[in-house]
Design a protein around this motif. Structure first.
Motif, PDB file in Angstrom:
ATOM      1  N   ARG A 184       0.838  -1.209   0.000  1.00  0.00           N
ATOM      2  CA  ARG A 184       0.000   0.000   0.000  1.00  0.00           C
ATOM      3  C   ARG A 184       0.868   1.253   0.000  1.00  0.00           C
ATOM      4  O   ARG A 184       1.709   1.430   0.879  1.00  0.00           O
ATOM      5  N   ASP A 218      -2.542   0.911  -4.290  1.00  0.00           N
ATOM      6  CA  ASP A 218      -2.145  -0.362  -3.659  1.00  0.00           C
ATOM      7  C   ASP A 218      -2.257  -1.472  -4.691  1.00  0.00           C
ATOM      8  O   ASP A 218      -2.784  -1.261  -5.789  1.00  0.00           O
ATOM      9  N   SER A 254      -9.571  -2.085   2.722  1.00  0.00           N
ATOM     10  CA  SER A 254      -9.636  -2.736   4.040  1.00  0.00           C
ATOM     11  C   SER A 254      -8.711  -2.060   5.053  1.00  0.00           C
ATOM     12  O   SER A 254      -8.948  -2.106   6.264  1.00  0.00           O
ATOM     13  N   ARG A 312      -5.258  -0.735  -7.139  1.00  0.00           N
ATOM     14  CA  ARG A 312      -6.103   0.468  -7.194  1.00  0.00           C
ATOM     15  C   ARG A 312      -5.346   1.542  -7.950  1.00  0.00           C
ATOM     16  O   ARG A 312      -4.166   1.816  -7.655  1.00  0.00           O
TER      17      ARG A 312
HETATM   18  P1  TMP Z   1      -7.971  -4.411   0.257  1.00  0.00           P
HETATM   19  O1  TMP Z   1      -7.921  -2.946   0.563  1.00  0.00           O
HETATM   20  O2  TMP Z   1      -9.352  -4.914  -0.023  1.00  0.00           O
HETATM   21  O3  TMP Z   1      -7.283  -5.217   1.330  1.00  0.00           O
HETATM   22  O4  TMP Z   1      -7.156  -4.645  -1.084  1.00  0.00           O
HETATM   23  C1  TMP Z   1      -5.832  -4.210  -1.240  1.00  0.00           C
HETATM   24  C2  TMP Z   1      -5.382  -4.433  -2.664  1.00  0.00           C
HETATM   25  O5  TMP Z   1      -5.265  -5.812  -2.939  1.00  0.00           O
HETATM   26  C3  TMP Z   1      -6.360  -3.890  -3.699  1.00  0.00           C
HETATM   27  O6  TMP Z   1      -5.612  -3.322  -4.777  1.00  0.00           O
HETATM   28  C4  TMP Z   1      -7.107  -5.087  -4.195  1.00  0.00           C
HETATM   29  C5  TMP Z   1      -6.128  -6.213  -4.002  1.00  0.00           C
HETATM   30  N1  TMP Z   1      -6.765  -7.472  -3.615  1.00  0.00           N
HETATM   31  C6  TMP Z   1      -6.795  -8.530  -4.513  1.00  0.00           C
HETATM   32  O7  TMP Z   1      -6.308  -8.421  -5.630  1.00  0.00           O
HETATM   33  N2  TMP Z   1      -7.381  -9.705  -4.121  1.00  0.00           N
HETATM   34  C7  TMP Z   1      -7.940  -9.871  -2.902  1.00  0.00           C
HETATM   35  O8  TMP Z   1      -8.463 -10.957  -2.603  1.00  0.00           O
HETATM   36  C8  TMP Z   1      -7.910  -8.762  -1.986  1.00  0.00           C
HETATM   37  C9  TMP Z   1      -8.524  -8.876  -0.611  1.00  0.00           C
HETATM   38  C10 TMP Z   1      -7.307  -7.599  -2.386  1.00  0.00           C
END
Ligand code: TMP
Length: 239
Positions: A93, A174, A99, A199
């Motif tokens: 990140r 991230d 999350s 993102r």
């Molecule tokens: P999060 O903020 O939901 O934890 O996600 C952080 C980053 O990781 C976001 O760019 C999306 C990616 N991600 C995945 O590609 N697969 C997943 O299962 C999760 C939870 C997040």
């Protein structure tokens, strides 16, 4: 070429080839969230993710990152080295979002001066729990030297990607990476790099990533196509 289905994933299917060290990844028109609890067919998504991920992996290979990517075969297929996936989602990140914002009660978009790396244990039955380095070694998912390598490689990849996305006017907020081991035990960057697993925000704060699907912000394929167009423009200039 043989076409034996080896693995059916949420976003990709993996097929064997005549060479046991190579596989074909076929990108699918499916978007899922909440560990598959919400699932939708989105026409054109597989093509966009394959084209985006192929461009990024080609650039990572050129920059000397060890990856599983060999070449793109078609609009929806790529040839990859066979690896055994390390069951870890490595999240990095650069800014607060998702999350992380929820867990710590922070608004989205705050810059993290030192990028933060998190591990999640890839295990559908457990809903991919958040784990730390000691859990990783306890569970035997990676040794402490391998954990150190995964972290340093993820930080190096972040520096490259942050700059490439900045060149096309996008902030890399991230992302999630997956790594695997080849037959010689070498750790390679695997899976994909697309707006499904990162993102990307533009200068106006628009989301050009899967949050469009997660948060019902509009057409996913329209924003993924914008990311692809910008990446292609840079790739063409470099040729
Ligand atoms: P999060 O903020 O939901 O934890 O996600 C952080 C980053 O990781 C976001 O760019 C999306 C990616 N991600 C995945 O590609 N697969 C997943 O299962 C999760 C939870 C997040």
């Amino acid at each position: 070429m043989s076409t034996q289905l080896l693995y059916q994933g949420k976003a990709k299917d993996i097929y064997g080839t005549d060479d046991p060290d190579q596989i074909i990844s076929v990108y699918k028109d499916q978007a899922t969230m909440l560990n598959g609890a919400r699932k939708e067919e989105i026409a054109g998504k597989g093509r966009l993710n394959n084209l985006i991920s192929s461009l990024i992996f080609e650039r990572l290979n050129k920059a000397g990152v060890a990856t599983h990517f060999i070449k793109r075969l078609s609009e929806t297929e790529q040839l990859n080295k066979m690896v055994s996936i390390i069951p870890l989602e490595v999240v990095l990140r650069n800014r607060t979002a998702g999350s992380f914002s929820k867990r710590f009660g922070l608004k989205e978009g705050l810059v993290l001066e030192t990028p933060i790396i998190e591990f999640y244990y890839k295990n559908d039955d457990l809903d991919d729990p958040f784990i730390n380095d000691e859990h990783v070694t306890f569970l035997g998912l990676a040794t402490s030297d391998e954990v150190a390598y995964l972290k340093s490689e993820t930080r190096r990849i972040n520096e490259l990607l942050k700059e490439w996305f900045a060149e096309i006017g996008l902030t890399l907020v991230d992302f999630k990476l997956e790594f695997g081991k080849d037959k010689d035990g070498q750790i390679l960057l695997a899976d994909e790099f697309s707006p499904d697993n990162c993102r990307l925000w533009d200068a106006k704060g628009n989301h050009l990533d899967k949050d469009v699907f997660r948060r019902n912000l509009g057409s996913l394929t329209e924003v993924y196509a914008r990311v692809l167009e910008r990446l292609q423009a840079v790739a063409e200039k470099e040729e």
